[in-house]
Each structure stands twice: as structure tokens, then as C-alpha cells.
Design a protein around this motif. Structure first.
Motif, PDB file in Angstrom:
ATOM      1  N   ALA A 231      22.337  24.983   1.246  1.00  0.00           N
ATOM      2  CA  ALA A 231      21.008  24.781   1.824  1.00  0.00           C
ATOM      3  C   ALA A 231      20.861  23.379   2.406  1.00  0.00           C
ATOM      4  N   PHE A 232      21.767  22.477   2.009  1.00  0.00           N
ATOM      5  CA  PHE A 232      21.649  21.082   2.460  1.00  0.00           C
ATOM      6  C   PHE A 232      22.882  20.579   3.204  1.00  0.00           C
ATOM      7  N   ILE A 233      24.063  21.041   2.791  1.00  0.00           N
ATOM      8  CA  ILE A 233      25.297  20.629   3.480  1.00  0.00           C
ATOM      9  C   ILE A 233      26.178  21.856   3.686  1.00  0.00           C
ATOM     10  N   GLY A 234      26.971  21.841   4.726  1.00  0.00           N
ATOM     11  CA  GLY A 234      27.813  22.988   5.044  1.00  0.00           C
ATOM     12  C   GLY A 234      29.125  22.987   4.278  1.00  0.00           C
ATOM     13  N   PRO A 235      29.964  24.017   4.484  1.00  0.00           N
ATOM     14  CA  PRO A 235      31.221  24.127   3.737  1.00  0.00           C
ATOM     15  C   PRO A 235      32.205  22.999   4.048  1.00  0.00           C
ATOM     16  N   LEU A 236      32.199  22.503   5.279  1.00  0.00           N
ATOM     17  CA  LEU A 236      33.152  21.445   5.618  1.00  0.00           C
ATOM     18  C   LEU A 236      32.740  20.109   4.988  1.00  0.00           C
ATOM     19  N   MET A 305       9.666  28.643   3.445  1.00  0.00           N
ATOM     20  CA  MET A 305       8.690  27.642   3.891  1.00  0.00           C
ATOM     21  C   MET A 305       8.755  26.396   3.009  1.00  0.00           C
ATOM     22  N   ARG A 306       8.796  26.633   1.696  1.00  0.00           N
ATOM     23  CA  ARG A 306       8.849  25.505   0.752  1.00  0.00           C
ATOM     24  C   ARG A 306      10.162  24.737   0.887  1.00  0.00           C
ATOM     25  N   LEU A 307      11.242  25.479   1.084  1.00  0.00           N
ATOM     26  CA  LEU A 307      12.543  24.823   1.246  1.00  0.00           C
ATOM     27  C   LEU A 307      12.555  23.971   2.508  1.00  0.00           C
ATOM     28  N   ALA A 308      11.967  24.486   3.584  1.00  0.00           N
ATOM     29  CA  ALA A 308      11.909  23.733   4.849  1.00  0.00           C
ATOM     30  C   ALA A 308      11.151  22.430   4.647  1.00  0.00           C
ATOM     31  N   LYS A 309      10.045  22.508   3.897  1.00  0.00           N
ATOM     32  CA  LYS A 309       9.275  21.281   3.616  1.00  0.00           C
ATOM     33  C   LYS A 309      10.110  20.285   2.818  1.00  0.00           C
ATOM     34  N   LEU A 310      10.825  20.793   1.800  1.00  0.00           N
ATOM     35  CA  LEU A 310      11.660  19.928   0.982  1.00  0.00           C
ATOM     36  C   LEU A 310      12.757  19.286   1.832  1.00  0.00           C
ATOM     37  N   LYS A 311      13.394  20.071   2.680  1.00  0.00           N
ATOM     38  CA  LYS A 311      14.473  19.534   3.519  1.00  0.00           C
ATOM     39  C   LYS A 311      13.951  18.442   4.447  1.00  0.00           C
ATOM     40  N   SER A 312      12.724  18.599   4.954  1.00  0.00           N
ATOM     41  CA  SER A 312      12.171  17.578   5.841  1.00  0.00           C
ATOM     42  C   SER A 312      11.900  16.275   5.094  1.00  0.00           C
ATOM     43  N   GLN A 313      11.673  16.382   3.770  1.00  0.00           N
ATOM     44  CA  GLN A 313      11.387  15.196   2.956  1.00  0.00           C
ATOM     45  C   GLN A 313      12.651  14.473   2.498  1.00  0.00           C
TER      46      GLN A 313
END
Length: 317
Positions: A231-236, A305-313
Motif C-alpha cells: 500500500a506504500f511501496i512497490g515490490p522493487l 478513502m481512509r487509506l488515501a487520506k493516510l497516504k497523503s499525510q
């Protein structure tokens, strides 16, 4: 005063409505077109309901109020009127190659040399979709991820003859409306997202079919394990961070990875017996009637929606 330009959406279902909402959130005037007038009326009604709910939840995108955004979206009774003055046309009809080709041929005959023709297809190759069009240099696939309002990724897939400026302009538009565009350098079956998704589905199916793990435990591996990271970084980047950089990771783990990969089985047949076993497990959690499925999708969207808010923070500096 807040209109950025005119966009046209050839609507069908949730994808078309989501594009309309996203474009309006960026301050663009949006004209909806469907061959059936009732579909346009239904879309406008559903968009109003959805945007009001988003406003109440504090999740409405963009800097404009809900009424300002809604005032930017209108329906058009004919395709000629819908595309007049448009800088970008987003097609969202069902995944039927002949239907899409028919629509693009119609659009090709009425547009000028400036408008971009974009398809939302998730699986049809641009070389087949846009074959023979006069304005092929202005054609591109912009494939969103369902549900697009909550998941920002958009895959940009060019036809071999698509002009670089078409890709650049579409990329800039997606950034402007808050999406996260990525460039697929050349077309390939499934593009990138579905190739990765199908690789996961394929191994997940084999593991369940061979009795190595139950369907519900398999899903836990993603939702409570890999998915937390991805959810935050990709496999590579995960590889890069799991050692002292990528070169260190490959030196340390590549032989072990190849050994495991050699034990992978053939492409699954997705047999009825396994499908019924998986369905039984899934239905214990979410019964497959329309009400339960709709409720679960709503819960999923609220989580996104909540995850998107967290990622923006928590974006890195």
C-alpha cells in the motif's frame, strides 16, 4: 471562472461516473454522452447522490464546493454536441472491441487535430482498438483502477503511432485531477496492473487447489501481510529495502527465488470444483447476494478513502 476546459465522457456504469466526478473535481466542464438518454439521466442522478455523500464524509476531491462541481457536469443528447469544444474524450463503454471501434470511428470523423481520444479499456490492445483511425496520433488508453475515485492509479498505454505529446498531455491531465498516471512504454496483453494481478491470482489459485492453504488464509497473506507493505511501496522498493540496496538483495536472494519459482505449477484451469470451494469460503465471510456484496463494496470504498487520506499525510519528504 473556475472552468479549466471541456471534457467529454462516453459513459457506462461506475467507471464513466467516476471519470466525470474526477474531471469536475479538477475544475473541468464535463459533458456526458450515452446512446440511451435514460442512462445519462441515471448517471447525473447517481453522481449527485455520490458527491453529496462524499461531501458529508469530508472526502470530496478538489477545491471547489459540491455544487460548483455538480454545475460543471451536464448531459448531451447527441455525440456531435458532446464533443464540441472538448480537449479530451474519455470512452467508458463495455469491453467489446467491435463496439469500441465503432465509437472511435464515429469520433474520428467529427473531431479536430487537437482533441485526445482516450479509452478506459482494461484489456483491449491499443493497436487493435485504434487501427485505421485518421487521428491515431491522438489516441491513447487511460486505464483506471476500480473504483477510480478512491484508487488514483491510471495506466497510460499508447498505440505504436501515438504522438509523445498525446501521452504528455494525458499525463498532465491525470495529475491535474489528482490521479497518479504511469506510462506503459509499449503495449502488452493485460498492460502492467493486470499482469501483476493475474500472477498473484494464478499462484493463489494453485496454492488453494493443491490444498496448501485455505482460501480465507490465502487472503490473509495479502490483507495482513504483503498488502500492508504494498500500500506504500512497490515490490522493487521492497527488495531494495530488504537488503543493503537492490544489488545486495539480488546477490543474497536471487538463487533462492529462482529455486522457488521453479516449483510453480502450470497456468490454472480455474476448474469448477476449485471455484466452488473458494466461493464457499468467500460466502462465509460475504454472502454472494446483491445486498451483502454492495455493503462489502461500500465498506471497501470507505477503507480506501481512509487509506488515501493516510497516504497523503505520510508522503516522504
Amino acid at each position: 471562472a473556475f472552468i479549466c476546459g471541456i471534457l467529454c465522457v462516453i459513459i457506462h456504469g461506475v467507471i464513466g461516473r467516476s471519470w466525470a466526478m474526477l474531471f469536475a473535481s479538477g475544475g473541468f466542464q464535463v459533458k456526458l454522452y450515452d446512446i440511451e438518454q435514460q442512462q445519462i439521466r441515471n448517471a447525473l442522478e447517481n453522481i449527485r447522490k455520490e458527491m453529496k455523500l462524499l461531501e458529508q464524509a469530508g472526502s470530496l476531491k478538489g477545491s471547489l464546493s459540491v455544487e460548483e462541481q455538480l454545475s460543471l457536469i451536464s448531459g448531451c443528447p447527441n455525440i456531435q454536441e458532446a464533443v464540441e469544444g472538448a480537449m479530451h474524450i474519455q470512452e467508458c463503454v463495455p469491453e467489446d472491441l467491435e463496439l469500441k471501434k465503432k465509437i472511435f470511428a464515429q469520433l474520428d470523423s467529427i473531431i479536430d487535430d487537437r482533441v485526445i481520444l482516450s479509452s478506459s479499456t482494461s484489456c483491449l490492445m491499443p493497436s487493435k482498438l485504434f487501427a485505421g483511425l485518421v487521428h491515431v496520433k491522438q489516441c491513447i488508453v487511460a486505464h483506471p483502477v476500480n473504483p477510480p475515485y478512491y484508487i488514483p492509479l491510471v495506466e497510460l498505454v499508447p498505440h505504436p503511432e501515438t504522438a509523445p505529446t498525446t501521452v504528455d498531455r494525458t499525463h498532465a491531465l491525470m495529475k491535474k485531477i489528482g490521479q497518479c498516471p504511469m506510462r506503459v512504454q509499449k503495449e502488452v496483453a493485460g498492460f502492467v496492473l493486470n499482469r501483476l494481478q493475474y500472477a498473484i491470482i494464478s499462484e493463489a489459485w494453485r496454492l488453494v487447489e493443491e490444498g496448501i492453504v485455505s482460501p480465507s488464509d490465502l487472503d490473509l497473506v495479502m490483507s495482513e501481510g504483503l498488502g500492508m507493505r504494498y500500500a506504500f511501496i512497490g515490490p522493487l522498493e521492497t527488495m531494495h529495502l530488504n537488503a543493503e540496496g537492490m544489488l545486495s538483495y539480488c546477490d543474497r536472494y536471487s538463487e533462492g527465488i529462482k529455486h522457488v519459482l521453479q516449483t510453480f505449477g502450470p497456468i490454472p484451469e480455474f476448474s469448477r470444483a476449485t471455484a466452488e470451494k473458494v466461493n464457499q469460503d468467500m460466502c462465509m465471510k460475504v454472502p454472494d447476494d446483491p445486498e451483502h456484496l454492495a455493503a462489502r463494496r461500500q465498506w471497501r470504498d470507505e477503507c480506501l478513502m481512509r487509506l488515501a487520506k493516510l497516504k497523503s499525510q505520510v508522503q516522504p519528504q
